[in-house]
Design an enzyme around this catalytic site. Structure first.
Site, PDB file in Angstrom:
ATOM      1  N   HIS A 103      63.156 -85.832  26.004  1.00 56.63           N
ATOM      2  CA  HIS A 103      61.846 -86.388  25.662  1.00 56.63           C
ATOM      3  C   HIS A 103      60.923 -85.325  25.095  1.00 56.63           C
ATOM      4  CE1 HIS A 103      61.124 -85.221  29.986  1.00 56.63           C
ATOM      5  NE2 HIS A 103      59.954 -84.842  29.516  1.00 56.63           N
ATOM      6  N   GLN A 156      57.146 -89.188  26.184  1.00 52.95           N
ATOM      7  CA  GLN A 156      56.542 -89.284  27.517  1.00 52.95           C
ATOM      8  C   GLN A 156      55.042 -89.031  27.352  1.00 52.95           C
ATOM      9  OE1 GLN A 156      57.038 -85.927  30.260  1.00 52.95           O
ATOM     10  NE2 GLN A 156      57.761 -87.382  31.806  1.00 52.95           N
ATOM     11  N   GLU A 175      61.335 -78.119  29.414  1.00 51.00           N
ATOM     12  CA  GLU A 175      61.815 -78.769  30.627  1.00 51.00           C
ATOM     13  C   GLU A 175      63.308 -79.009  30.500  1.00 51.00           C
ATOM     14  OE1 GLU A 175      59.554 -82.352  31.440  1.00 51.00           O
ATOM     15  OE2 GLU A 175      61.130 -83.166  32.715  1.00 51.00           O
ATOM     16  N   GLU A 235      52.049 -91.754  33.741  1.00 49.10           N
ATOM     17  CA  GLU A 235      52.832 -91.572  32.519  1.00 49.10           C
ATOM     18  C   GLU A 235      53.486 -92.852  32.041  1.00 49.10           C
ATOM     19  OE1 GLU A 235      55.708 -88.715  34.331  1.00 49.10           O
ATOM     20  OE2 GLU A 235      57.179 -90.166  33.626  1.00 49.10           O
ATOM     21  N   HIS A 287      54.968 -80.471  26.137  1.00 46.71           N
ATOM     22  CA  HIS A 287      56.259 -79.824  26.412  1.00 46.71           C
ATOM     23  C   HIS A 287      57.379 -80.575  25.720  1.00 46.71           C
ATOM     24  CE1 HIS A 287      56.245 -82.929  29.629  1.00 46.71           C
ATOM     25  NE2 HIS A 287      57.558 -82.925  29.482  1.00 46.71           N
TER      26      HIS A 287
END
Lengths: 146, 146
Positions: A7, A60, A134, A43, A84
């Protein structure tokens, strides 16, 4: 092995308005919503495509629910935008340990709970050419394509 | 219809060092490199996964080749990091016109040449909740999976 872009995490001030922007502009629909109290965010996951490792790629959208959350602080400094990126792997534990062994700072001692029951960790952006990165292992049902 | 995350565009100061970081840290290999004189960048495409629309998702690492390029100015302001995100579509012309009709500023009158012979346009980040957003139609050979 990291096998997909899992994502792109996008920080926003108002989740409902941002969800509506992505729906109205591109036709992207909400696949899943949740509140992650630990991360201090509300989210929405928008599924964009499926990937050849049996997973999928999402946007996301993240709205902070607390002033002291990392996303709230990030928004204050940067404004809305890409917060991110996340790579999917079958083995977040093994990958994060291997990457730690290469001298990249891993932000958690052990992976924590992410979206949709996934297990996640983050790599320090200063060790990743400015990109907060991530690593994600999906929950079993999601990894099977549900 | 936008059918995939085509790539994440990442601005860096030194392309060779950044390519080496992604190779050494994650095992990602360079799929393609080129210089785009019009955009003022030298770039490397790292293929991360294939997508269910017959395309693929990449990281696009971008190093400015001119001080007056938009990526050079962006780096000066923001430092290294995620510069833009790109969605893949079979019809960049139709999609960009439809999106323009919704009041989102499209930065080019007509799509221009992007990586690997693709045709691309950009949407104004201020109209997209802070995200510089690209739309991409791959060149025919790439769309077929090459």
């Amino acid at each position: 092995m990291l096998t997909r872009i899992d994502h792109i995490g996008i920080a926003c001030r108002n989740l409902d308005e941002t969800v509506e922007f992505y729906r109205a502009t591109y036709g992207f629909e909400v696949f899943h919503t949740e509140v992650n109290e630990e991360q201090g965010v509300r989210e929405a996951m928008l599924k964009i495509n499926e990937t050849d490792d049996g997973g999928a790629s999402y946007l996301q959208l993240l709205e902070p629910i607390r002033e002291d959350s990392t996303v709230a602080k990030w928004l204050e400094k940067n404004g809305e935008g890409v917060h991110h990126i996340a790579f999917g792997t079958a083995d977040v534990d093994g990958e994060s340990e291997a990457i730690r062994g290469k001298g990249v700072r891993v932000l958690y001692d052990e992976p924590r709970r992410g979206s949709m029951g996934s297990r996640i960790t983050f790599l320090h952006p200063k060790d990743c050419h400015g990109v907060l990165t991530e690593l994600v292992t999906s929950a079993p049902a999601d990894a099977a394509g549900h």
